[in-house]
Design a protein around this motif. Structure first.
Motif, short mmCIF file in Angstrom:
data_model
loop_
_atom_site.label_atom_id
_atom_site.label_comp_id
_atom_site.label_asym_id
_atom_site.label_seq_id
_atom_site.Cartn_x
_atom_site.Cartn_y
_atom_site.Cartn_z
N ASP A 158 4.79 15.05 -1.37
CA ASP A 158 6.06 13.94 -1.23
C ASP A 158 6.01 14.69 -2.57
O ASP A 158 5.40 15.10 -3.54
N ASP A 159 7.30 13.21 -2.88
CA ASP A 159 7.90 14.17 -4.44
C ASP A 159 7.64 13.04 -4.75
O ASP A 159 8.44 12.75 -6.22
N MET A 160 7.08 11.97 -4.85
CA MET A 160 6.39 10.56 -6.08
C MET A 160 5.12 10.50 -5.67
O MET A 160 4.39 11.21 -5.23
N LEU A 161 5.02 9.45 -6.14
CA LEU A 161 3.05 9.39 -6.92
C LEU A 161 2.62 8.24 -5.18
O LEU A 161 3.35 8.08 -5.22
N HIS A 162 1.37 8.72 -5.46
CA HIS A 162 0.32 7.76 -3.98
C HIS A 162 -0.62 7.60 -4.02
O HIS A 162 -1.59 8.67 -4.31
N ASN A 163 -1.33 6.92 -3.27
CA ASN A 163 -2.41 7.13 -3.24
C ASN A 163 -3.00 7.14 -2.15
O ASN A 163 -1.99 6.55 -1.10
N ALA A 220 -2.58 -5.05 -5.96
CA ALA A 220 -2.16 -4.18 -7.05
C ALA A 220 -0.93 -4.56 -7.96
O ALA A 220 -1.01 -3.68 -9.10
N LEU A 221 0.03 -5.09 -7.39
CA LEU A 221 1.48 -4.78 -8.18
C LEU A 221 1.34 -6.26 -9.07
O LEU A 221 1.10 -5.87 -9.93
N LYS A 222 -0.13 -7.13 -8.93
CA LYS A 222 -0.39 -7.81 -9.91
C LYS A 222 -1.31 -7.49 -11.03
O LYS A 222 -1.35 -8.22 -11.90
N LEU A 223 -1.97 -6.38 -11.30
CA LEU A 223 -2.29 -5.64 -12.17
C LEU A 223 -1.23 -5.12 -12.98
O LEU A 223 -1.63 -5.59 -14.43
N GLY A 224 -0.18 -5.38 -12.69
CA GLY A 224 0.90 -5.66 -13.65
C GLY A 224 0.96 -3.68 -14.90
O GLY A 224 0.47 -2.50 -14.14
N LEU A 225 0.88 -4.34 -15.99
CA LEU A 225 0.41 -2.76 -17.39
C LEU A 225 -0.61 -2.54 -16.89
O LEU A 225 -0.51 -1.09 -17.08
N GLU A 226 -1.84 -2.63 -16.39
CA GLU A 226 -2.79 -2.17 -15.94
C GLU A 226 -3.52 -1.84 -14.93
O GLU A 226 -3.56 -0.56 -14.67
N ASN A 266 -5.53 3.19 -11.58
CA ASN A 266 -4.62 4.27 -10.45
C ASN A 266 -4.44 2.61 -8.96
O ASN A 266 -4.02 3.04 -8.03
N TYR A 267 -3.39 2.16 -9.62
CA TYR A 267 -3.16 0.55 -8.69
C TYR A 267 -4.17 0.12 -7.40
O TYR A 267 -4.17 0.14 -6.73
N ILE A 268 -5.46 0.51 -7.85
CA ILE A 268 -6.46 -0.28 -7.21
C ILE A 268 -7.46 -1.58 -7.45
O ILE A 268 -8.21 -1.82 -8.78
N PRO A 269 -7.39 -2.67 -7.37
CA PRO A 269 -7.47 -3.66 -7.30
C PRO A 269 -8.95 -3.85 -7.37
O PRO A 269 -9.61 -3.76 -6.64
N VAL A 290 -3.77 2.36 3.52
CA VAL A 290 -1.98 2.44 2.99
C VAL A 290 -1.91 2.25 1.34
O VAL A 290 -3.50 3.48 0.64
N CYS A 291 -0.47 2.40 0.96
CA CYS A 291 -0.65 2.97 -0.71
C CYS A 291 -0.40 2.26 -1.56
O CYS A 291 0.28 0.90 -1.11
N THR A 292 -1.25 2.20 -2.37
CA THR A 292 -0.68 0.35 -3.65
C THR A 292 0.08 0.65 -4.33
O THR A 292 0.25 0.02 -5.51
N PHE A 293 0.33 2.04 -4.32
CA PHE A 293 1.84 2.39 -5.55
C PHE A 293 2.99 1.44 -5.69
O PHE A 293 2.66 0.60 -4.72
N PRO A 294 3.45 0.79 -6.60
CA PRO A 294 4.21 -0.69 -6.27
C PRO A 294 5.17 -0.46 -5.16
O PRO A 294 5.60 0.21 -4.97
N GLY A 295 4.78 -1.12 -3.90
CA GLY A 295 6.19 -1.72 -3.28
C GLY A 295 5.56 -0.82 -1.94
O GLY A 295 6.57 -0.95 -0.43
#
Length: 198
Positions: A111-116, A132-138, A143-146, A180-185
């Protein structure tokens, strides 16, 4: 609603009509921002860099094994390749694996964007995405893995046109696990099912 941080992402789905910007007229300032200038001899070194340079790699963990275990003398029982397709989707919506088997999954981010790709316990995909979204700046550093018991296995966040393979033993309990992809949203729509059968 408050912003989590000062960095935003935007997906451009259609390029509007009009005069195109000449990228050779952009030059990076000492602050790292780009300003328009009227020089024809700007090198490509001064052009904006890809988002892939902002991905923070992390070492292997028990939930992210990227080299085949030495105990797998005969290799994996099953090798699966999963890619992406437009619209925040994986190119496979359902994979079937045998309980307790050894599996290699290769995730290709074409794809043209980041995914996991994160494999989670049944019915927990949205919850893990919200964690993952609640990780905020971290988030980008992790890697958006809670840190959640619902996360079973995962890849790192992958830049466009890159791939990563992970190795794991399938849970012994049959059921419909999710990937699932945990990149925000993304978790709200970018999901698939890993069906574990006896």
């Amino acid at each position: 609603m408050d912003l989590l941080h000062a960095t935003g992402y935007y997906t451009l789905n259609q390029i509007p009509k009009g005069e195109k910007v000449n990228l050779s007229t952009l030059v990076k300032t000492s602050s790292g921002t780009h300003q328009g200038v009227h020089h024809d001899n700007v090198s490509s070194e001064n052009l904006p860099t890809s988002a892939s340079t902002k991905v923070t790699p992390t070492k292997s963990s028990p939930k992210r094994i990227i080299e085949m275990p030495s105990t797998w003398k005969n290799g994996p029982d099953q090798s699966i390749s999963i890619g992406t397709k437009p619209g925040l989707k994986y190119d496979l919506e359902l994979i079937e694996v045998k309980a307790g088997s050894k599996v290699k999954i290769t995730f290709n981010n074409n794809d043209d964007m980041l995914h996991n790709l994160v494999i989670v316990k049944p019915t927990t995909a949205i919850q893990v995405g919200e964690d993952a979204l609640k990780l905020g700046l971290e988030g980008s550093q992790k890697n958006y893995i809670p840190n959640s018991p619902n996360v079973l296995f995962h890849t790192n966040i992958l830049a466009p046109e890159t791939s990563e393979s992970i190795y794991f033993e399938v849970p012994a309990v049959p059921g419909d696990y999710s990937f699932v992809c945990t990149f925000p949203g993304h978790a709200y729509v970018m999901q698939g099912i890993m069906r574990v059968v006896k």
